[in-house]
Design a protein around this motif. Structure first.
Motif, PDB file in Angstrom:
ATOM      1  N   THR A 180      36.437  39.255  36.255  1.00  0.00           N
ATOM      2  CA  THR A 180      36.282  40.221  35.167  1.00  0.00           C
ATOM      3  C   THR A 180      37.341  40.068  34.082  1.00  0.00           C
ATOM      4  OG1 THR A 180      37.452  41.850  36.530  1.00  0.00           O
ATOM      5  CG2 THR A 180      35.053  41.962  36.505  1.00  0.00           C
ATOM      6  N   PHE A 181      38.637  40.115  34.457  1.00  0.00           N
ATOM      7  CA  PHE A 181      39.635  40.088  33.392  1.00  0.00           C
ATOM      8  C   PHE A 181      40.792  39.110  33.608  1.00  0.00           C
ATOM      9  CE2 PHE A 181      41.107  43.291  36.381  1.00  0.00           C
ATOM     10  CZ  PHE A 181      42.457  43.017  36.491  1.00  0.00           C
ATOM     11  N   LEU A 182      41.036  38.645  34.835  1.00  0.00           N
ATOM     12  CA  LEU A 182      42.128  37.700  35.045  1.00  0.00           C
ATOM     13  C   LEU A 182      41.790  36.349  34.438  1.00  0.00           C
ATOM     14  CD1 LEU A 182      43.361  38.289  38.720  1.00  0.00           C
ATOM     15  CD2 LEU A 182      44.413  39.044  36.593  1.00  0.00           C
ATOM     16  N   THR A 183      42.735  35.756  33.713  1.00  0.00           N
ATOM     17  CA  THR A 183      42.512  34.440  33.099  1.00  0.00           C
ATOM     18  C   THR A 183      43.313  33.342  33.774  1.00  0.00           C
ATOM     19  OG1 THR A 183      44.242  34.893  31.461  1.00  0.00           O
ATOM     20  CG2 THR A 183      41.968  35.462  30.863  1.00  0.00           C
ATOM     21  N   SER A 184      44.237  33.717  34.666  1.00  0.00           N
ATOM     22  CA  SER A 184      45.020  32.717  35.394  1.00  0.00           C
ATOM     23  C   SER A 184      45.451  33.308  36.730  1.00  0.00           C
ATOM     24  CB  SER A 184      46.250  32.290  34.590  1.00  0.00           C
ATOM     25  OG  SER A 184      47.107  33.393  34.361  1.00  0.00           O
ATOM     26  N   PHE A 185      45.766  32.420  37.666  1.00  0.00           N
ATOM     27  CA  PHE A 185      46.183  32.841  39.001  1.00  0.00           C
ATOM     28  C   PHE A 185      47.679  32.608  39.179  1.00  0.00           C
ATOM     29  CE2 PHE A 185      41.678  31.516  39.928  1.00  0.00           C
ATOM     30  CZ  PHE A 185      41.203  32.807  40.044  1.00  0.00           C
ATOM     31  N   GLU A 186      48.389  33.622  39.626  1.00  0.00           N
ATOM     32  CA  GLU A 186      49.808  33.485  39.941  1.00  0.00           C
ATOM     33  C   GLU A 186      49.976  33.340  41.446  1.00  0.00           C
ATOM     34  OE1 GLU A 186      52.506  36.271  38.150  1.00  0.00           O
ATOM     35  OE2 GLU A 186      51.040  36.770  36.587  1.00  0.00           O
ATOM     36  N   GLY A 187      51.091  32.740  41.836  1.00  0.00           N
ATOM     37  CA  GLY A 187      51.358  32.593  43.255  1.00  0.00           C
ATOM     38  C   GLY A 187      51.600  33.953  43.911  1.00  0.00           C
ATOM     39  N   ILE A 188      50.949  34.208  45.029  1.00  0.00           N
ATOM     40  CA  ILE A 188      51.078  35.487  45.729  1.00  0.00           C
ATOM     41  C   ILE A 188      51.561  35.199  47.148  1.00  0.00           C
ATOM     42  CG2 ILE A 188      49.887  37.572  46.473  1.00  0.00           C
ATOM     43  CD1 ILE A 188      47.833  37.045  44.279  1.00  0.00           C
ATOM     44  N   CYS A 209      37.920  35.394  48.823  1.00  0.00           N
ATOM     45  CA  CYS A 209      38.277  33.975  48.757  1.00  0.00           C
ATOM     46  C   CYS A 209      39.090  33.537  49.966  1.00  0.00           C
ATOM     47  CB  CYS A 209      39.074  33.692  47.490  1.00  0.00           C
ATOM     48  SG  CYS A 209      40.630  34.617  47.379  1.00  0.00           S
ATOM     49  N   GLY A 210      39.553  34.517  50.785  1.00  0.00           N
ATOM     50  CA  GLY A 210      40.367  34.182  51.943  1.00  0.00           C
ATOM     51  C   GLY A 210      41.852  34.144  51.646  1.00  0.00           C
ATOM     52  N   LYS A 211      42.230  34.326  50.383  1.00  0.00           N
ATOM     53  CA  LYS A 211      43.631  34.345  49.977  1.00  0.00           C
ATOM     54  C   LYS A 211      44.098  35.787  49.820  1.00  0.00           C
ATOM     55  CE  LYS A 211      43.650  29.835  49.542  1.00  0.00           C
ATOM     56  NZ  LYS A 211      44.435  28.964  50.438  1.00  0.00           N
ATOM     57  N   LEU A 212      45.425  35.979  49.735  1.00  0.00           N
ATOM     58  CA  LEU A 212      45.971  37.317  49.521  1.00  0.00           C
ATOM     59  C   LEU A 212      45.422  37.900  48.225  1.00  0.00           C
ATOM     60  CD1 LEU A 212      49.715  36.795  50.552  1.00  0.00           C
ATOM     61  CD2 LEU A 212      47.946  38.037  51.821  1.00  0.00           C
ATOM     62  N   ILE A 213      45.079  39.191  48.243  1.00  0.00           N
ATOM     63  CA  ILE A 213      44.431  39.820  47.086  1.00  0.00           C
ATOM     64  C   ILE A 213      45.355  39.783  45.863  1.00  0.00           C
ATOM     65  CG2 ILE A 213      42.821  41.324  48.320  1.00  0.00           C
ATOM     66  CD1 ILE A 213      44.924  43.482  48.363  1.00  0.00           C
TER      67      ILE A 213
END
Length: 242
Positions: A180-188, A209-213
């Protein structure tokens, strides 16, 4: 070339456009100030002609502040262009079917996501996910390129990119942030969950996705700042009552 030079010389506005499947907007120039958000336009890129959706209405060229040179918009999509785009959607479905059939034949660990062709349909990009970091798809390419009669690019994506492309509902009951609004993924990291004093139940803290939210990022700074007001956990303190 001469037509492109004329377009470049007559640019009076710039607009933001977004290519299909992309999350970023790119600026192009135009002399048509009537192009509005939601319109479809035709531009030329390194991969040939492409159709794109206008993500921001035309603005006067005098307000353009970027150092990047503006490429011209060739035209607003005509009825003929839109008909060609409909044909391309059918071609993309055909490309998926052909690729899926040959993947099954070769027993490759590939899960197809989508196929996207350029405007002229002389190149198609097929995205997939896999349980393996690297898939040897050379034999697959030898089989599908003659069947599709065009250039084929196979692109492996991560599980978060897959969730962004497909979409879904998060544990909060709302559409996924990434779609919806995120344009990039940061390390979590799990450290963010610890910082927010959440129960370290990995399945409950993981998205589709199986990754941390991703929303572990949203309140992390607030917790970090608020916790500075309080003594560390386990500290012995004195209060007016003892």
């Amino acid at each position: 070339i001469e037509n492109e030079q004329n377009l470049g010389q007559s640019m009076s506005h710039f607009i933001g456009i977004r290519f299909r499947g992309g999350e970023k907007s790119y600026y192009f120039g135009t002399n048509d100030g009537t192009i509005a958000q939601g319109d479809v336009v035709i531009v030329e890129t390194a991969d040939g002609y492409e159709a794109a959706n206008v993500s921001a209405s035309a603005m006067p060229l005098s307000q353009y502040r970027s150092s990047f040179e503006l490429k011209p918009i060739l035209r607003k999509a005509t009825k003929s262009d839109l008909a060609k785009l409909e044909f391309n959607r059918s071609f993309e479905q055909h490309a998926l079917e052909v690729t899926r059939k040959n993947i099954a034949y070769l027993h490759l660990p590939m899960d197809l996501i989508e196929a996207v062709s350029n405007f002229d349909a002389d190149k198609v990009t097929i995205t997939y996910t896999s349980t393996e970091k690297r898939v040897d798809f050379r034999e697959l390419l030898h089989m599908i390129v003659p069947a599709l009669s065009c250039r084929v690019e196979l692109r492996q994506i991560a599980s978060r990119d897959k969730a962004r492309m497909i979409g879904g509902i998060g544990i909060c009951g709302l559409p996924l942030c990434c779609s919806t609004f995120l344009t990039s993924f940061e390390g979590i990291s799990i450290q963010r969950a610890k910082n927010q004093m959440l129960t370290l139940n990995i399945p409950k803290l993981s998205g589709p996705c199986g990754k941390l939210i991703c929303c572990l990022l949203f309140e992390d700074d607030a917790y970090t700042q608020e916790k500075k007001k309080y003594p560390p956990h386990g500290t012995r303190i004195h209060t007016p009552d003892g």
